[in-house]
Design an enzyme around this catalytic site. Structure first.
Site, PDB file in Angstrom:
ATOM      1  N   GLY A   2       0.831  -1.212   0.000  1.00 31.61           N
ATOM      2  CA  GLY A   2       0.000   0.000   0.000  1.00 31.61           C
ATOM      3  C   GLY A   2       0.862   1.256   0.000  1.00 31.61           C
ATOM      4  O   GLY A   2       0.581   2.216  -0.738  1.00 31.61           O
ATOM      5  N   THR A  25      -1.054  -1.905  12.314  1.00 30.59           N
ATOM      6  CA  THR A  25      -0.804  -3.152  13.037  1.00 30.59           C
ATOM      7  C   THR A  25       0.714  -3.339  13.092  1.00 30.59           C
ATOM      8  O   THR A  25       1.461  -2.476  12.611  1.00 30.59           O
ATOM      9  CB  THR A  25      -1.410  -4.346  12.275  1.00 30.59           C
ATOM     10  N   THR A 113      -5.195 -12.180  -3.697  1.00 31.24           N
ATOM     11  CA  THR A 113      -4.029 -13.043  -3.888  1.00 31.24           C
ATOM     12  C   THR A 113      -4.367 -14.263  -4.744  1.00 31.24           C
ATOM     13  O   THR A 113      -5.512 -14.726  -4.745  1.00 31.24           O
ATOM     14  CB  THR A 113      -3.527 -13.493  -2.497  1.00 31.24           C
ATOM     15  N   ASP A 114      -3.342 -14.825  -5.389  1.00 35.40           N
ATOM     16  CA  ASP A 114      -3.545 -16.086  -6.115  1.00 35.40           C
ATOM     17  C   ASP A 114      -3.747 -17.251  -5.138  1.00 35.40           C
ATOM     18  O   ASP A 114      -4.169 -18.336  -5.542  1.00 35.40           O
ATOM     19  CB  ASP A 114      -2.380 -16.371  -7.071  1.00 35.40           C
ATOM     20  N   GLU A 115      -3.466 -17.018  -3.850  1.00 36.42           N
ATOM     21  CA  GLU A 115      -3.590 -18.116  -2.879  1.00 36.42           C
ATOM     22  C   GLU A 115      -5.040 -18.567  -2.697  1.00 36.42           C
ATOM     23  O   GLU A 115      -5.282 -19.661  -2.191  1.00 36.42           O
ATOM     24  CB  GLU A 115      -2.970 -17.707  -1.536  1.00 36.42           C
ATOM     25  N   TYR A 137      -5.597 -17.616   6.114  1.00 33.94           N
ATOM     26  CA  TYR A 137      -5.368 -16.364   5.356  1.00 33.94           C
ATOM     27  C   TYR A 137      -6.079 -16.415   4.013  1.00 33.94           C
ATOM     28  O   TYR A 137      -6.902 -15.554   3.688  1.00 33.94           O
ATOM     29  CB  TYR A 137      -3.859 -16.129   5.146  1.00 33.94           C
ATOM     30  N   LYS A 141      -9.286 -14.235   2.558  1.00 39.23           N
ATOM     31  CA  LYS A 141      -9.227 -13.423   1.338  1.00 39.23           C
ATOM     32  C   LYS A 141     -10.285 -13.908   0.334  1.00 39.23           C
ATOM     33  O   LYS A 141     -10.926 -13.101  -0.329  1.00 39.23           O
ATOM     34  CB  LYS A 141      -7.831 -13.501   0.698  1.00 39.23           C
TER      35      LYS A 141
HETATM   36  N1  LIG Z   1       2.557  -9.881   0.244  1.00 41.23           N
HETATM   37  C1  LIG Z   1       2.238 -10.550  -0.838  1.00 41.23           C
HETATM   38  O1  LIG Z   1       3.084 -11.284  -1.388  1.00 41.23           O
HETATM   39  C2  LIG Z   1       0.862 -10.453  -1.435  1.00 41.23           C
HETATM   40  C3  LIG Z   1       0.594 -11.132  -2.623  1.00 41.23           C
HETATM   41  C4  LIG Z   1      -0.673 -10.998  -3.214  1.00 41.23           C
HETATM   42  C5  LIG Z   1      -1.638 -10.195  -2.625  1.00 41.23           C
HETATM   43  N2  LIG Z   1      -1.342  -9.554  -1.447  1.00 41.23           N
HETATM   44  C6  LIG Z   1      -2.389  -8.698  -0.876  1.00 41.23           C
HETATM   45  O2  LIG Z   1      -1.929  -7.355  -1.004  1.00 41.23           O
HETATM   46  C7  LIG Z   1      -2.387  -6.560   0.086  1.00 41.23           C
HETATM   47  C8  LIG Z   1      -1.199  -5.900   0.754  1.00 41.23           C
HETATM   48  O3  LIG Z   1      -0.320  -6.910   1.212  1.00 41.23           O
HETATM   49  P1  LIG Z   1       1.039  -6.559   1.954  1.00 41.23           P
HETATM   50  O4  LIG Z   1       1.892  -7.761   1.890  1.00 41.23           O
HETATM   51  O5  LIG Z   1       1.554  -5.266   1.453  1.00 41.23           O
HETATM   52  O6  LIG Z   1       0.497  -6.378   3.451  1.00 41.23           O
HETATM   53  P2  LIG Z   1       1.268  -6.041   4.803  1.00 41.23           P
HETATM   54  O7  LIG Z   1       0.943  -7.118   5.786  1.00 41.23           O
HETATM   55  O8  LIG Z   1       2.696  -5.724   4.541  1.00 41.23           O
HETATM   56  O9  LIG Z   1       0.570  -4.678   5.257  1.00 41.23           O
HETATM   57  C9  LIG Z   1      -0.792  -4.655   5.562  1.00 41.23           C
HETATM   58  C10 LIG Z   1      -1.194  -3.246   5.923  1.00 41.23           C
HETATM   59  O10 LIG Z   1      -2.579  -3.262   6.276  1.00 41.23           O
HETATM   60  C11 LIG Z   1      -2.752  -2.565   7.509  1.00 41.23           C
HETATM   61  N3  LIG Z   1      -3.927  -3.139   8.196  1.00 41.23           N
HETATM   62  C12 LIG Z   1      -4.054  -4.386   8.723  1.00 41.23           C
HETATM   63  N4  LIG Z   1      -5.278  -4.533   9.280  1.00 41.23           N
HETATM   64  C13 LIG Z   1      -5.934  -3.365   9.078  1.00 41.23           C
HETATM   65  C14 LIG Z   1      -7.237  -2.897   9.412  1.00 41.23           C
HETATM   66  N5  LIG Z   1      -8.118  -3.669  10.068  1.00 41.23           N
HETATM   67  N6  LIG Z   1      -7.590  -1.638   9.059  1.00 41.23           N
HETATM   68  C15 LIG Z   1      -6.704  -0.832   8.402  1.00 41.23           C
HETATM   69  N7  LIG Z   1      -5.464  -1.199   8.096  1.00 41.23           N
HETATM   70  C16 LIG Z   1      -5.078  -2.458   8.400  1.00 41.23           C
HETATM   71  C17 LIG Z   1      -1.447  -2.795   8.258  1.00 41.23           C
HETATM   72  O11 LIG Z   1      -1.265  -1.845   9.299  1.00 41.23           O
HETATM   73  C18 LIG Z   1      -0.438  -2.680   7.121  1.00 41.23           C
HETATM   74  O12 LIG Z   1      -0.113  -1.318   6.879  1.00 41.23           O
HETATM   75  C19 LIG Z   1      -3.161  -7.532   0.983  1.00 41.23           C
HETATM   76  O13 LIG Z   1      -4.523  -7.426   0.682  1.00 41.23           O
HETATM   77  C20 LIG Z   1      -2.655  -8.899   0.595  1.00 41.23           C
HETATM   78  O14 LIG Z   1      -3.632  -9.900   0.814  1.00 41.23           O
HETATM   79  C21 LIG Z   1      -0.135  -9.662  -0.852  1.00 41.23           C
END
Ligand SMILES: NC(=O)c1ccc[n+]([C@@H]2O[C@H](COP(=O)([O-])OP(=O)(O)OC[C@H]3O[C@@H](n4cnc5c(N)ncnc54)[C@H](O)[C@@H]3O)[C@@H](O)[C@H]2O)c1
Length: 321
Positions: A2, A25, A113-115, A137, A141
């Site tokens: 983000g 968090t 996610t692809d998961e 997880y 999702k």
């Molecule tokens: N990391 C990966 O490899 C990956 C791959 C595919 C999709 N995604 C998706 O991409 C998105 C971002 O993933 P990431 O790895 O950057 O996440 P991350 O875990 O690094 O960060 C998550 C963010 O969400 C915030 N957050 C958590 N709960 C919250 C709530 N209730 N209200 C408001 N904010 C909240 C946290 O404070 C943090 O800033 C997610 O939706 C994840 O499912 C991640």
């Protein structure tokens, strides 16, 4: 991711206004946005996407688009403590969708996610593949994605769902595989590899993912689903060996540990539909990984501060030391 997207958008579209609603968090970190905190078009609001009053405060006088990056994201933590996953990923998405309905938000993009598709032995998942999530997880999702679908079908909300392969890049919390391996090695520690390390993952560099979401914002259709992938598959052990080599360590640093329960063996995703909109990845896996390693080498203070307190408790629960 983000924070990377916010920086990408503010640099490219300096007139756009962005409200960042984040609960902060353990995974949230305002340092990641320090370079834009004084930007007059950037507003930060600490709050929970699962709380209606926080979401409505963020919407304020109205927003055109909501892009939902907020989530609980770490599979291992979802096995240890699934509660927050159900609350944030499902209830949070529901709360955002209700706000989209109430405030007539013109576009909602769900970052998923692809998961959600589970594991695939050969071939690739496409947008029509059935959901077969195997961890709390990915199940959370998947639940959120189904709510998005339902809100499009039932209420005709302008919802778009994206399923991406794994992210790699800077500023990633060091529980995730790649920063975990890099930072452990930079600390002189061993690197834990689940099972025999043969699990296969597809990786995308942060900037390529930002460009994908930008393209979907421009050209994506309401109610549609877009897969985001690079086609570059790597076994976890291969990724570990690449990092070892780049940092000048031998394979004796690898410590094979008990596999994660329900561990998906392989993800592979067909992103042809998004490519037809004019997107393609620009950074190869090797280049992305080299840039990521360099970033962690140059930003030790950033990750060393994170690898303390709560992180160490989690690490001990997960890896037994
Ligand atoms: N990391 C990966 O490899 C990956 C791959 C595919 C999709 N995604 C998706 O991409 C998105 C971002 O993933 P990431 O790895 O950057 O996440 P991350 O875990 O690094 O960060 C998550 C963010 O969400 C915030 N957050 C958590 N709960 C919250 C709530 N209730 N209200 C408001 N904010 C909240 C946290 O404070 C943090 O800033 C997610 O939706 C994840 O499912 C991640």
């Amino acid at each position: 991711m983000g924070s990377a997207f916010i920086k990408y958008i503010l640099a490219k579209y300096p007139d756009w206004q962005i409200v960042n609603l984040d609960k902060l968090t353990y995974a949230g970190n305002l340092e990641n946005l320090a370079e834009v905190e004084n930007n007059k078009n950037y507003y930060f609001l600490k709050g929970d996407i699962a709380k209606r009053e926080d979401v409505e405060k963020a919407i304020g006088e109205g927003v055109d688009k909501i892009i939902n990056y907020a989530a609980e994201t770490h599979v291992d933590r979802s096995i240890l403590e699934p509660d927050a996953f159900v609350k944030t990923d499902i209830l949070g998405t529901y709360t955002l969708l209700e706000a989209v309905k109430k405030y007539n938000v013109a576009q909602y993009i769900q970052i998923s996610t692809d998961e959600v598709f589970g594991s695939i032995d050969s071939g690739k998942f496409n947008e029509e593949s059935p959901f077969q999530p195997n961890s709390p997880y990915s199940a959370s999702k998947a639940g959120a994605d189904l709510l998005c679908r339902a809100y499009f079908k039932t209420f005709n909300l302008p919802v778009i769902i994206t399923h991406s392969c794994n992210f790699l890049g800077s500023n990633q919390y060091p529980e995730k595989l790649i920063p975990l391996l890099i930072t452990n090695l930079l600390e002189g520690k061993n690197i834990p590899i689940y099972g025999d390390g043969s699990q296969t993952r597809e990786w995308i560099f942060t900037e390529d993912h930002c460009r994908a979401i930008e393209k979907i914002m421009e050209r994506g259709e309401p109610g549609e689903v877009y897969n985001i992938g690079t086609g570059e598959e790597k076994k976890n052990l291969e990724t570990a060996k690449f990092i070892l080599q780049e940092l000048g360590f031998g394979e004796d640093k690898i410590e094979f540990v008990k596999d994660r329960p329900g561990h998906d063996q392989r993800y592979a995703i067909d992103s042809g539909k998004l490519r037809k909109l004019g997107w393609q990845p620009e950074i190869s896996f090797d280049e992305a990984l080299r840039r990521t390693i360099k970033w962690y080498q140059e930003n030790k203070v950033w990750w060393q501060r994170l690898k303390s307190g709560e992180y160490l408790e989690y690490y001990k629960k997960q890896y037994g030391k």
